[in-house]
Enzyme design. Structure first.
Site, short mmCIF file in Angstrom:
data_model
loop_
_atom_site.label_atom_id
_atom_site.label_comp_id
_atom_site.label_asym_id
_atom_site.label_seq_id
_atom_site.Cartn_x
_atom_site.Cartn_y
_atom_site.Cartn_z
N LEU A 69 0.85 -1.19 0.00
CA LEU A 69 0.00 0.00 0.00
C LEU A 69 0.89 1.24 0.00
CD1 LEU A 69 -2.56 -1.32 2.60
CD2 LEU A 69 -3.01 -0.89 0.17
N CYS B 202 4.05 7.20 -4.74
CA CYS B 202 4.92 8.15 -4.03
C CYS B 202 6.16 7.47 -3.44
CB CYS B 202 4.11 8.90 -2.97
SG CYS B 202 5.10 9.93 -1.90
N CYS C 90 7.58 10.60 -5.32
CA CYS C 90 8.07 11.61 -4.36
C CYS C 90 9.33 11.18 -3.63
CB CYS C 90 7.05 11.94 -3.29
SG CYS C 90 5.35 11.72 -3.70
N HIS D 214 7.64 0.35 2.12
CA HIS D 214 6.50 -0.47 1.70
C HIS D 214 6.09 -1.42 2.84
CE1 HIS D 214 7.28 1.29 -2.03
NE2 HIS D 214 7.97 0.35 -2.63
N PHE E 159 15.59 32.19 16.49
CA PHE E 159 16.70 32.80 15.76
C PHE E 159 17.74 31.72 15.46
CE2 PHE E 159 20.53 35.37 15.40
CZ PHE E 159 20.08 36.38 14.58
C1 LIG Z 1 8.23 12.36 -9.91
C2 LIG Z 1 7.12 12.78 -8.98
C3 LIG Z 1 7.44 13.34 -7.76
C4 LIG Z 1 6.43 13.72 -6.90
N1 LIG Z 1 6.77 14.34 -5.73
C5 LIG Z 1 5.80 14.78 -4.92
C6 LIG Z 1 6.14 15.46 -3.71
O1 LIG Z 1 7.30 15.65 -3.39
N2 LIG Z 1 5.13 15.88 -2.91
C7 LIG Z 1 3.82 15.69 -3.24
O2 LIG Z 1 2.95 16.12 -2.49
N3 LIG Z 1 3.48 15.05 -4.38
C8 LIG Z 1 4.43 14.59 -5.22
N4 LIG Z 1 4.11 13.93 -6.36
C9 LIG Z 1 2.68 13.64 -6.61
C10 LIG Z 1 2.22 12.38 -5.82
O3 LIG Z 1 3.11 11.32 -6.05
C11 LIG Z 1 0.82 11.98 -6.25
O4 LIG Z 1 -0.04 13.11 -6.17
C12 LIG Z 1 0.23 10.86 -5.38
O5 LIG Z 1 1.08 9.76 -5.34
C13 LIG Z 1 -1.13 10.44 -5.95
O6 LIG Z 1 -1.72 9.46 -5.14
P1 LIG Z 1 -2.92 8.57 -5.72
O7 LIG Z 1 -3.40 7.76 -4.58
O8 LIG Z 1 -3.87 9.39 -6.47
O9 LIG Z 1 -2.21 7.63 -6.80
P2 LIG Z 1 -1.03 6.58 -6.64
O10 LIG Z 1 -0.22 6.81 -5.43
O11 LIG Z 1 -0.33 6.57 -7.95
O12 LIG Z 1 -1.78 5.20 -6.41
C14 LIG Z 1 -2.50 4.54 -7.39
C15 LIG Z 1 -2.47 3.06 -7.05
O13 LIG Z 1 -3.42 2.38 -7.85
C16 LIG Z 1 -2.90 1.10 -8.15
N5 LIG Z 1 -3.66 0.59 -9.29
C17 LIG Z 1 -3.79 1.14 -10.51
N6 LIG Z 1 -4.64 0.41 -11.25
C18 LIG Z 1 -5.06 -0.61 -10.48
C19 LIG Z 1 -5.96 -1.71 -10.67
N7 LIG Z 1 -6.62 -1.88 -11.79
N8 LIG Z 1 -6.13 -2.58 -9.65
C20 LIG Z 1 -5.47 -2.45 -8.48
N9 LIG Z 1 -4.63 -1.40 -8.25
C21 LIG Z 1 -4.44 -0.51 -9.23
C22 LIG Z 1 -1.43 1.36 -8.39
O14 LIG Z 1 -0.67 0.18 -8.23
C23 LIG Z 1 -1.11 2.42 -7.33
O15 LIG Z 1 -0.64 1.84 -6.13
C24 LIG Z 1 5.08 13.53 -7.26
C25 LIG Z 1 4.75 12.94 -8.48
C26 LIG Z 1 5.77 12.58 -9.34
C27 LIG Z 1 5.41 11.96 -10.67
#
Ligand SMILES: Cc1cc2nc3c(=O)[nH]c(=O)nc-3n(C[C@H](O)[C@H](O)[C@H](O)COP(=O)(O)OP(=O)(O)OC[C@H]3O[C@@H](n4cnc5c(N)ncnc54)[C@H](O)[C@@H]3O)c2cc1C
Ligand SMILES: NC(=O)c1ccc[n+]([C@@H]2O[C@H](COP(=O)([O-])OP(=O)(O)OC[C@H]3O[C@@H](n4cnc5c(N)ncnc54)[C@H](OP(=O)(O)O)[C@@H]3O)[C@@H](O)[C@H]2O)c1
Length: 521
Positions: A74, A78, A83, A133, A499
């Site tokens: 889970l 990120c 991130c 993880h 400070f």
């Molecule tokens: C390079 C990079 C750096 C970043 N750095 C930052 C930062 O420093 N600070 C910040 O606030 N944000 C940052 N972000 C943004 C942040 O990572 C995302 O906003 C956040 O992870 C989104 O969360 P989410 O739950 O929407 O999606 P995700 O965390 O992407 O989760 C989606 C999940 O769905 C699962 N999934 C997809 N399809 C299926 C399916 N059919 N069945 C079962 N599981 C499925 C995937 O395996 C995944 O675990 C960054 C993004 C990038 C690309």
């Protein structure tokens, strides 16, 4: 693998994830109360930031929840590819930058560029990431009592049915949180060549050679952050950006003085930044050897490189949900929701990146919580239109509230407190002396950062704050809250600073707070 009755320790979780990653364990990992049957109040499809926090909140509210993720853990993208590696690389960039500026002075050794390896950093990250993880799997089971199935793809059948490995689960509500992936612009050909990476493929399968140079396509956070890291390692980096850096529509409230300081400092570190251009093609036979680009003056040229990095934004894959449910999506495929995270189909919610900008952790997590609150019968709306923001170069860049231009336009009579003060060049003053830049104060004053606060003269309220340096990110989370609560210059002056830095917002505000009619400082 049914883990419901086992209490794996953190270390055991880590070993299990390693084994599953290497293919030794291929079955789903599940923690489900099978004795309660296959019916749920809510099923979260995707256990990323949104799905995990939404699940925890649902559980806490007494809902029976199930979260399904195709990864082994889970927490989502990120900690796996986004991130966390970005923060590791940005911290490395800052360290290398520091070592370079101080190279062979005082007690500092001579900076050895040969030892600054991009591949080594990626390997370091990959070796360590399963610890995070493992923690999230452990915490979600042992502390949060969440039901989950991992290492398994979820298929939405209809608004009350989700299928996993051929087994059907029924639910009163579905929450879609499957995130996004890098958008590959169709107008740029050759993006499938070897030597072309994005933030995800950089890690998995991973960069397997040490590039001699880099060309980045895109000009927003991903481009600036990864570009600054590559450049710091000595991999000469060119950014090809259509809009000026930090002027893409996904970044709001970027103050022009802050932007200038940031971009000037990227150039000072040797980066080649080409604005107003149109990347056309990655050239090379099977392997990238360069990028063909149309420059702002209409001429074309090829910039040679053995490493192309894509930072052109993100798109979701929502077609399966449109097909199964008929939910409304916008022209880019992002799911349309209201402030309660409800989609066009009753009982179906969407959260996090799948609903579009801003794609940030606070939004994903709070979207999950918002969906859970509404599902549990507590009407709740989440307004994420205003929020504190940040990015890294070799600096930490943070901002919240209005820019100077926006504030002038909206309020007219404003005062600006900034460091260095207007009219004084960065080279002339060793302030704001952001956290961690004390040495620079005595060697390179122009590297000590930039900051600006903006007040409305009538109400005396703080309208915006902007900072380039180090160590201010935490403060900006609270400043965001204080700005929304209407904090005034007088209340800022009443605060107790620790400070030295980055407390200038407090002490400089205090220097002006005595005035009846505020003026700039
Ligand atoms: C390079 C990079 C750096 C970043 N750095 C930052 C930062 O420093 N600070 C910040 O606030 N944000 C940052 N972000 C943004 C942040 O990572 C995302 O906003 C956040 O992870 C989104 O969360 P989410 O739950 O929407 O999606 P995700 O965390 O992407 O989760 C989606 C999940 O769905 C699962 N999934 C997809 N399809 C299926 C399916 N059919 N069945 C079962 N599981 C499925 C995937 O395996 C995944 O675990 C960054 C993004 C990038 C690309
Ligand atoms: N908080 C953090 O530190 C952090 C770090 C990294 C990422 N993120 C989040 O992750 C998401 C992805 O970030 P991102 O930087 O990849 O995307 P982004 O902010 O959406 O920016 C996309 C960039 O790609 C350019 N682009 C898009 N299509 C193009 C084309 N056809 N040709 C040339 N350029 C093109 C855009 O140019 P135009 O401006 O001209 O359209 C823009 O510069 C963002 O929402 C971001 O907030 C957050």
């Amino acid at each position: 693998m049914d883990l419901h009755d086992s209490n794996l320790s953190m270390a055991e979780w880590e070993i299990l994830i390693h084994s599953a990653e290497s293919g030794e364990v291929s079955e789903a990992l599940e923690n489900v109360y099978r004795d309660k049957g296959n019916s749920f109040d809510v099923i979260f499809v995707g256990g990323g930031a949104g799905g995990r926090f939404g699940s925890a909140y649902s559980q806490a509210r007494g809902l029976r929840q199930l979260v399904i993720d195709r990864w082994l853990f889970l927490g989502g993208s990120c900690p796996h590819q986004a991130c966390v590696p970005h923060h590791l690389f940005s911290e490395a960039a800052r360290e290398m930058d520091y070592m370079r500026w101080n190279s062979d002075t005082l007690w500092f050794p001579k900076f050895e560029e040969d030892r600054a390896s991009i591949v080594d950093m990626i390997e370091l990250f990959k070796k360590g990431r399963n610890n995070a993880h493992a923690f999230m799997n452990w915490q979600s089971k042992e502390q949060l009592d969440m039901e989950y199935i991992l290492n398994a793809e979820a298929t939405v059948i209809d608004k009350n049915t989700v299928e996993v490995n051929g087994e059907r689960f029924t639910t009163k509500n579905i929450v879609l949180g499957t995130g996004t992936r890098t958008y590959l612009p169709p107008g740029i050909s050759g993006l499938d060549k070897a030597g072309v990476y994005d933030f995800a493929t950089l890690i998995d399968p991973g960069l397997d050679y040490e590039p001699t140079s880099c060309v980045i396509i895109g000009g927003s956070k991903v481009a600036m952050e990864y570009g600054s890291f590559y450049q710091a390692t000595g991999c000469h980096t060119t950014i090809l950006t259509r809009s000026p850096l930090m002027r893409t529509h996904s970044l709001h409230h970027v103050d022009e003085d802050l932007r200038t300081y940031v971009v000037d400092n990227m150039r000072l570190r040797g980066m080649n930044i080409i604005e107003g251009c149109t990347p056309l093609e990655v050239v090379g036979d099977e392997r990238a050897t360069g990028v063909r680009v149309r420059l702002a003056d209409g001429t074309e040229r090829v910039i040679e490189t053995d490493f192309v990095f894509i930072g052109t934004g993100e798109r979701p894959n929502t077609k399966p949900f449109v097909d199964a449910l008929g939910i409304d999506v916008d022209e880019k495929g992002f799911v349309k929701v209201n402030a309660r995270m409800q989609t066009s189909i009753p009982g179906v919610y969407a959260i996090g990146d799948i609903i579009g900008s801003p794609m940030e952790m606070f939004k994903a997590r709070k979207c999950g919580m918002t969906a859970a609150r509404n599902i549990s019968g507590e009407p709740f709306e989440f307004d994420f239109s205003q929020y504190p923001d940040f990015l890294h170069t070799t600096y930490e860049v943070t901002w919240v509230g209005l820019t100077e231009d926006e504030a002038r336009e909206a309020y007219g009579d404003i005062s600006v407190i900034q460091m260095p003060p207007k009219g004084i060049r960065n080279e002339e003053i060793s302030l704001p002396l952001a956290e961690g830049s004390m040495l620079y104060a005595f060697t390179r004053p122009e590297l000590t950062g930039f900051q600006k606060a903006i007040y409305d003269n009538k109400s005396r309220r703080l309208l915006g704050a902007h900072h380039v340096g180090f160590g201010a990110k935490d403060a900006f989370q609270y400043l965001d809250h204080l700005i929304k609560k209407g904090i005034t210059i007088d209340e800022m002056g009443e605060m107790n600073e620790l400070f030295l830095n980055p407390e200038h917002f407090i002490q400089l505000s205090r220097l002006r707070a005595g005035q009846e009619h505020l003026i700039d400082l």
